[in-house]
Design a protein around this motif. Sequence first.
Motif, PDB file in Angstrom:
ATOM      1  N   MET A  24       3.288  96.856 -21.480  1.00 26.20           N
ATOM      2  CA  MET A  24       2.454  95.898 -20.755  1.00 26.20           C
ATOM      3  C   MET A  24       1.176  96.631 -20.393  1.00 26.20           C
ATOM      4  O   MET A  24       1.202  97.830 -20.097  1.00 26.20           O
ATOM      5  CB  MET A  24       3.154  95.339 -19.530  1.00 26.20           C
ATOM      6  CG  MET A  24       3.515  96.309 -18.477  1.00 26.20           C
ATOM      7  SD  MET A  24       4.358  95.429 -17.141  1.00 26.20           S
ATOM      8  CE  MET A  24       4.921  96.807 -16.182  1.00 26.20           C
ATOM      9  N   VAL A  65      -2.232  92.069 -10.806  1.00 25.84           N
ATOM     10  CA  VAL A  65      -1.378  91.230 -11.638  1.00 25.84           C
ATOM     11  C   VAL A  65      -0.108  91.000 -10.832  1.00 25.84           C
ATOM     12  O   VAL A  65       0.547  91.954 -10.422  1.00 25.84           O
ATOM     13  CB  VAL A  65      -1.012  91.905 -12.977  1.00 25.84           C
ATOM     14  CG1 VAL A  65      -0.078  91.012 -13.780  1.00 25.84           C
ATOM     15  CG2 VAL A  65      -2.244  92.270 -13.776  1.00 25.84           C
ATOM     16  N   TYR A  67       3.545  89.305 -11.154  1.00 24.17           N
ATOM     17  CA  TYR A  67       4.380  88.895 -12.267  1.00 24.17           C
ATOM     18  C   TYR A  67       5.821  88.735 -11.813  1.00 24.17           C
ATOM     19  O   TYR A  67       6.351  89.614 -11.141  1.00 24.17           O
ATOM     20  CB  TYR A  67       4.280  89.944 -13.376  1.00 24.17           C
ATOM     21  CG  TYR A  67       5.218  89.703 -14.509  1.00 24.17           C
ATOM     22  CD1 TYR A  67       4.984  88.678 -15.411  1.00 24.17           C
ATOM     23  CD2 TYR A  67       6.347  90.480 -14.671  1.00 24.17           C
ATOM     24  CE1 TYR A  67       5.853  88.432 -16.449  1.00 24.17           C
ATOM     25  CE2 TYR A  67       7.225  90.246 -15.702  1.00 24.17           C
ATOM     26  CZ  TYR A  67       6.971  89.224 -16.588  1.00 24.17           C
ATOM     27  OH  TYR A  67       7.838  88.976 -17.607  1.00 24.17           O
ATOM     28  N   THR A  71       6.217  83.842 -14.623  1.00 19.38           N
ATOM     29  CA  THR A  71       4.799  83.571 -14.389  1.00 19.38           C
ATOM     30  C   THR A  71       4.050  84.881 -14.160  1.00 19.38           C
ATOM     31  O   THR A  71       4.495  85.729 -13.392  1.00 19.38           O
ATOM     32  CB  THR A  71       4.618  82.658 -13.163  1.00 19.38           C
ATOM     33  OG1 THR A  71       5.256  81.411 -13.432  1.00 19.38           O
ATOM     34  CG2 THR A  71       3.146  82.403 -12.862  1.00 19.38           C
ATOM     35  N   ALA A  72       2.912  85.010 -14.826  1.00 19.87           N
ATOM     36  CA  ALA A  72       2.004  86.139 -14.612  1.00 19.87           C
ATOM     37  C   ALA A  72       0.675  85.571 -14.130  1.00 19.87           C
ATOM     38  O   ALA A  72       0.149  84.617 -14.710  1.00 19.87           O
ATOM     39  CB  ALA A  72       1.817  86.939 -15.892  1.00 19.87           C
ATOM     40  N   ARG A  83      -3.616  82.454 -15.281  1.00 18.34           N
ATOM     41  CA  ARG A  83      -2.182  82.251 -15.055  1.00 18.34           C
ATOM     42  C   ARG A  83      -1.523  81.869 -16.371  1.00 18.34           C
ATOM     43  O   ARG A  83      -2.073  81.112 -17.156  1.00 18.34           O
ATOM     44  CB  ARG A  83      -1.993  81.148 -14.024  1.00 18.34           C
ATOM     45  CG  ARG A  83      -0.555  80.711 -13.783  1.00 18.34           C
ATOM     46  CD  ARG A  83      -0.490  79.584 -12.758  1.00 18.34           C
ATOM     47  NE  ARG A  83      -0.867  80.069 -11.439  1.00 18.34           N
ATOM     48  CZ  ARG A  83      -0.002  80.343 -10.468  1.00 18.34           C
ATOM     49  NH1 ARG A  83       1.292  80.158 -10.656  1.00 18.34           N
ATOM     50  NH2 ARG A  83      -0.419  80.774  -9.302  1.00 18.34           N
ATOM     51  N   VAL A  87       5.895  83.144 -19.502  1.00 13.20           N
ATOM     52  CA  VAL A  87       6.137  84.534 -19.890  1.00 13.20           C
ATOM     53  C   VAL A  87       7.644  84.790 -19.871  1.00 13.20           C
ATOM     54  O   VAL A  87       8.300  84.589 -18.859  1.00 13.20           O
ATOM     55  CB  VAL A  87       5.401  85.512 -18.956  1.00 13.20           C
ATOM     56  CG1 VAL A  87       5.674  86.950 -19.362  1.00 13.20           C
ATOM     57  CG2 VAL A  87       3.907  85.228 -18.963  1.00 13.20           C
ATOM     58  N   GLU A  90      10.091  90.748 -19.939  1.00 16.96           N
ATOM     59  CA  GLU A  90      10.066  91.493 -18.690  1.00 16.96           C
ATOM     60  C   GLU A  90      10.162  92.977 -18.999  1.00 16.96           C
ATOM     61  O   GLU A  90      10.692  93.357 -20.042  1.00 16.96           O
ATOM     62  CB  GLU A  90      11.238  91.072 -17.809  1.00 16.96           C
ATOM     63  CG  GLU A  90      11.151  89.614 -17.408  1.00 16.96           C
ATOM     64  CD  GLU A  90      12.138  89.271 -16.313  1.00 16.96           C
ATOM     65  OE1 GLU A  90      12.664  90.187 -15.660  1.00 16.96           O
ATOM     66  OE2 GLU A  90      12.359  88.070 -16.118  1.00 16.96           O
ATOM     67  N   THR A 126       7.395  90.216  -6.595  1.00 16.51           N
ATOM     68  CA  THR A 126       6.159  89.509  -6.896  1.00 16.51           C
ATOM     69  C   THR A 126       5.398  89.229  -5.608  1.00 16.51           C
ATOM     70  O   THR A 126       5.945  88.616  -4.694  1.00 16.51           O
ATOM     71  CB  THR A 126       6.459  88.182  -7.612  1.00 16.51           C
ATOM     72  OG1 THR A 126       7.252  88.460  -8.768  1.00 16.51           O
ATOM     73  CG2 THR A 126       5.180  87.483  -8.035  1.00 16.51           C
TER      74      THR A 126
END
Length: 138
Positions: A24, A65, A67, A71-72, A83, A87, A90, A126
């Motif tokens: 990522m 970010v 995440y 949803t990111a 947005r 997603v 992981e 998150t």
Amino acid sequence: MAVSTTPATWARIFDIGTGVTANMFLTPVADSGKLRFAITAGGGGAEQRVEADPLPTGRWVHVAVAYGSGTAVLYTDGREVGRNTAVTVEPAHFGNQLRAGYLGRSQYPDPYLKAAFDDFRVYGRTLTANEVATLARS
């Protein structure tokens, strides 16, 4: 983060993963010319992305970010700028083989980011939009 001039395409703010197949990253300038967060467990062609307008240069910018739960969300200076609610990858899909965690550098042979970092944090949950906004103000 502060960037004095427009960054080179594909320079990284961060890049974390097992190499070029599972990672990522956050780049201030993707091939689209935009800020991009991407995560993949199947190489570049399988990236799941969030993009936003490019970052300003010549001043400090708070970039985040958030995440989780599919949803990111990208934030700059405490405001949501992008947005993706679909997603499915992981970091757990990277397995136990994390080999790299870079700031300002890529796992690919991309240019280094010429920028200054004041703080970098990874949370085990998150963050909410209000929490990100509070961090941006502090």
